[in-house]
Design a protein around this motif. Structure first.
Motif, PDB file in Angstrom:
ATOM      1  N   LYS A  39      -4.904  -6.074  14.767  1.00 16.92           N
ATOM      2  CA  LYS A  39      -5.051  -8.522  14.655  1.00 16.92           C
ATOM      3  C   LYS A  39      -5.534  -8.643  15.260  1.00 16.92           C
ATOM      4  O   LYS A  39      -6.856  -9.775  15.215  1.00 16.92           O
ATOM      5  N   LYS A  40      -5.623  -8.736  16.169  1.00 11.05           N
ATOM      6  CA  LYS A  40      -6.176  -9.374  17.484  1.00 11.05           C
ATOM      7  C   LYS A  40      -7.916  -8.521  18.085  1.00 11.05           C
ATOM      8  O   LYS A  40      -8.511  -9.610  17.471  1.00 11.05           O
ATOM      9  N   GLU A  41      -8.329  -7.471  17.845  1.00 13.64           N
ATOM     10  CA  GLU A  41      -9.700  -7.418  17.249  1.00 13.64           C
ATOM     11  C   GLU A  41     -10.251  -8.013  16.213  1.00 13.64           C
ATOM     12  O   GLU A  41     -10.957  -8.180  16.426  1.00 13.64           O
ATOM     13  N   LEU A  42      -9.663  -8.266  15.218  1.00 13.47           N
ATOM     14  CA  LEU A  42     -10.053  -8.955  14.419  1.00 13.47           C
ATOM     15  C   LEU A  42     -10.283 -10.230  14.422  1.00 13.47           C
ATOM     16  O   LEU A  42     -10.984 -10.645  14.070  1.00 13.47           O
ATOM     17  N   ALA A  43      -9.292 -10.643  15.100  1.00 15.43           N
ATOM     18  CA  ALA A  43      -9.566 -11.995  15.165  1.00 15.43           C
ATOM     19  C   ALA A  43     -10.005 -12.257  16.269  1.00 15.43           C
ATOM     20  O   ALA A  43     -11.198 -13.527  16.278  1.00 15.43           O
ATOM     21  N   ALA A  44     -10.859 -11.376  17.141  1.00 14.04           N
ATOM     22  CA  ALA A  44     -12.190 -11.675  18.110  1.00 14.04           C
ATOM     23  C   ALA A  44     -13.011 -11.442  17.409  1.00 14.04           C
ATOM     24  O   ALA A  44     -14.028 -12.396  17.495  1.00 14.04           O
ATOM     25  N   LEU A  45     -13.119 -11.209  15.769  1.00 14.30           N
ATOM     26  CA  LEU A  45     -14.313 -11.413  15.391  1.00 14.30           C
ATOM     27  C   LEU A  45     -14.427 -12.478  14.466  1.00 14.30           C
ATOM     28  O   LEU A  45     -15.453 -12.675  14.807  1.00 14.30           O
ATOM     29  N   ALA A  59     -13.386 -15.425  15.707  1.00 18.96           N
ATOM     30  CA  ALA A  59     -13.773 -15.844  16.693  1.00 18.96           C
ATOM     31  C   ALA A  59     -14.182 -16.158  18.054  1.00 18.96           C
ATOM     32  O   ALA A  59     -12.858 -15.628  18.906  1.00 18.96           O
ATOM     33  N   PRO A  60     -14.951 -15.176  18.142  1.00 18.24           N
ATOM     34  CA  PRO A  60     -15.656 -14.219  19.639  1.00 18.24           C
ATOM     35  C   PRO A  60     -15.356 -14.980  20.565  1.00 18.24           C
ATOM     36  O   PRO A  60     -15.255 -14.523  21.651  1.00 18.24           O
ATOM     37  N   GLY A  61     -15.429 -17.054  20.707  1.00 19.68           N
ATOM     38  CA  GLY A  61     -15.513 -17.965  21.988  1.00 19.68           C
ATOM     39  C   GLY A  61     -14.058 -18.171  22.613  1.00 19.68           C
ATOM     40  O   GLY A  61     -14.115 -18.250  23.114  1.00 19.68           O
ATOM     41  N   LEU A  62     -13.037 -17.855  21.805  1.00 20.17           N
ATOM     42  CA  LEU A  62     -11.672 -18.104  21.571  1.00 20.17           C
ATOM     43  C   LEU A  62     -11.258 -16.983  22.343  1.00 20.17           C
ATOM     44  O   LEU A  62     -11.678 -15.924  22.602  1.00 20.17           O
ATOM     45  N   SER A  63     -10.134 -17.287  23.946  1.00 19.85           N
ATOM     46  CA  SER A  63      -9.308 -16.185  24.412  1.00 19.85           C
ATOM     47  C   SER A  63      -8.726 -15.270  23.391  1.00 19.85           C
ATOM     48  O   SER A  63      -9.010 -15.944  22.086  1.00 19.85           O
ATOM     49  N   HIS A  64      -7.996 -13.694  23.438  1.00 18.17           N
ATOM     50  CA  HIS A  64      -7.567 -13.353  22.506  1.00 18.17           C
ATOM     51  C   HIS A  64      -6.110 -13.882  21.469  1.00 18.17           C
ATOM     52  O   HIS A  64      -5.674 -14.811  21.117  1.00 18.17           O
ATOM     53  N   ALA A  65      -5.876 -15.018  22.538  1.00 18.21           N
ATOM     54  CA  ALA A  65      -4.439 -15.366  22.339  1.00 18.21           C
ATOM     55  C   ALA A  65      -4.682 -16.650  21.266  1.00 18.21           C
ATOM     56  O   ALA A  65      -4.065 -16.552  20.157  1.00 18.21           O
ATOM     57  N   SER A  66      -5.878 -17.352  21.523  1.00 22.58           N
ATOM     58  CA  SER A  66      -5.773 -18.187  20.377  1.00 22.58           C
ATOM     59  C   SER A  66      -7.198 -17.963  19.333  1.00 22.58           C
ATOM     60  O   SER A  66      -6.685 -18.227  18.499  1.00 22.58           O
ATOM     61  N   ALA A  67      -7.398 -17.099  19.755  1.00 26.37           N
ATOM     62  CA  ALA A  67      -7.645 -16.098  18.330  1.00 26.37           C
ATOM     63  C   ALA A  67      -7.255 -15.577  17.119  1.00 26.37           C
ATOM     64  O   ALA A  67      -7.262 -15.560  16.126  1.00 26.37           O
ATOM     65  N   LEU A  68      -5.796 -14.840  17.970  1.00 23.31           N
ATOM     66  CA  LEU A  68      -4.955 -14.596  16.928  1.00 23.31           C
ATOM     67  C   LEU A  68      -4.030 -15.371  16.220  1.00 23.31           C
ATOM     68  O   LEU A  68      -3.644 -15.789  15.743  1.00 23.31           O
ATOM     69  N   ARG A  69      -3.656 -16.529  17.377  1.00 22.24           N
ATOM     70  CA  ARG A  69      -2.465 -17.941  16.650  1.00 22.24           C
ATOM     71  C   ARG A  69      -3.945 -17.945  15.240  1.00 22.24           C
ATOM     72  O   ARG A  69      -3.534 -18.584  14.089  1.00 22.24           O
TER      73      ARG A  69
END
Length: 84
Positions: free
Chosen positions: A13-19, A21-31
């Motif tokens: 889910k962390k990888e998907l979230a980063a795709l 929302a690439p400009g956000l931190s991993h934690a923010s993208a995951l949220r």
């Protein structure tokens, strides 16, 4: 040129979230991804039908396909970089 093989192995889910929302931190993208999932009751029903649990770290191929059905695939290039 687009790569589809990057999605065929499942992903965290962390990888998907980063795709998404690439400009956000991993934690923010995951949220953000978690909020998106929760805001789509039909998406969540389909995910749960594929044994999805909120606490799982990795989405399998079928679960990813469900997410893409509702949210669309992130646009990435052959190197895995998100295209804007």
């Amino acid at each position: 040129k687009m790569s589809t093989c990057i999605f065929s192995r499942g992903m965290t889910k962390k990888e998907l979230a980063a795709l998404y929302a690439p400009g956000l931190s991993h934690a923010s993208a995951l949220r953000r991804l978690s909020r998106w999932l929760e805001q789509h009751p039909r998406l969540m029903r389909e995910l749960k039908s594929q044994k999805y649990l909120k606490t799982q770290k990795k989405l399998n191929d079928k679960q990813l396909a469900i997410v893409f059905k509702y949210l669309g695939k992130p646009q990435i290039d052959m190197n895995g970089t998100r295209l804007v």
